[in-house]
Design an enzyme around this catalytic site. Sequence first.
Site, mmCIF file in Angstrom:
data_model
loop_
_atom_site.group_PDB
_atom_site.id
_atom_site.type_symbol
_atom_site.label_atom_id
_atom_site.label_comp_id
_atom_site.label_asym_id
_atom_site.label_seq_id
_atom_site.Cartn_x
_atom_site.Cartn_y
_atom_site.Cartn_z
ATOM 1 N N GLU A 133 0.462 -13.978 -5.491
ATOM 2 C CA GLU A 133 0.761 -13.797 -4.077
ATOM 3 C C GLU A 133 -0.287 -14.382 -3.314
ATOM 4 O OE1 GLU A 133 0.474 -9.583 -3.279
ATOM 5 O OE2 GLU A 133 -0.389 -9.819 -1.228
ATOM 6 N N GLU A 138 -3.882 -11.684 7.237
ATOM 7 C CA GLU A 138 -3.826 -10.124 6.977
ATOM 8 C C GLU A 138 -4.954 -9.523 7.443
ATOM 9 O OE1 GLU A 138 -2.610 -7.509 3.056
ATOM 10 O OE2 GLU A 138 -3.653 -9.345 2.776
#
Length: 314
Positions: A133, A138
């Site tokens: 990932e 974020e």
Amino acid sequence: MRSTAVLFAVSALVSSALGATYNIKDSFVGEDFLCGFSHQTFDDPTHGRVDYVDEKTALAQNLTFASDDTFIMRADSFNKVGAGERGRKSVRIQSNEKYSTHVTIFDIRHMPQGCGTWPAAWEVGDNWPNQGEVDILEGTNDIEPNRATLHTGANCAQPGGRAMTGKSAGKNCDVAQTGNSGCGVSATTPNSYGKSFNSAGGGYYVMERTDKFIKVFYWARNDPAVPADVKTAGDSINTDAWGTPTALFVNDKCDLNAHFGPHNIVINLTFCGDWADASYASGGCPGSCKDHVDNNPEAFADAYWDLAGVHVYE
């Protein structure tokens, strides 16, 4: 001999992180997102207080809006959340195509902000965490700065002394050993996340992935250093001309080919959950995360993505 070995190691690390020229593969602007991405409706794997809705519902309730040059994804900011509901209505989309060696350019005018929010623009493989990932943009609860992070299976780490402008926030990428924190890099440039990102008119996040390195770049919208081929999507890009990345992850202590498979692009907004619950108080947020999300719909008026485009080059 020792100094020669050190110079050779540094030279090898630098040469392995050189960029290249890529050609356009997919370009998503406005209504293209409705064809190139799918709305996902499963329960949030990060245990968020969220109800991801399907495309039909999102369009009908104006949680998704598409025009010629704009794609909006927003949270419901009108209704309270009942005790028996999954959570606040929101949107999570995933690209229909998968990508390996590639560059993704996110042209973002506005990102979700507010207490209780956990927005992310990221890429992920099918067999998580074994196909890896990459979190590109974020964070939680308007806590700055942005953190770019790799999440992997066992035996993946990052060395010190990487050529990047960001600051290492952890070198072990193995989710089992880090409580799923992974190996992150915090941006040191201003306006990289949340309210300040939006106040600056958004900007450009870019991820370049090869079998030798993964880079994340960031430029604020009005930064005079934004490369022309990032600012205006064209037929090709030359990443060699982009300078030092915000984050650099290399294969020095991590076999990137082994840890990263074909990836989908994901853009989503969840609330509370594993990270945003834990960091809620640190954001200076009131009460509890769940109570705030359930009972204050008006607090989520600015919890939306405004995407000018996502462009993928291979």
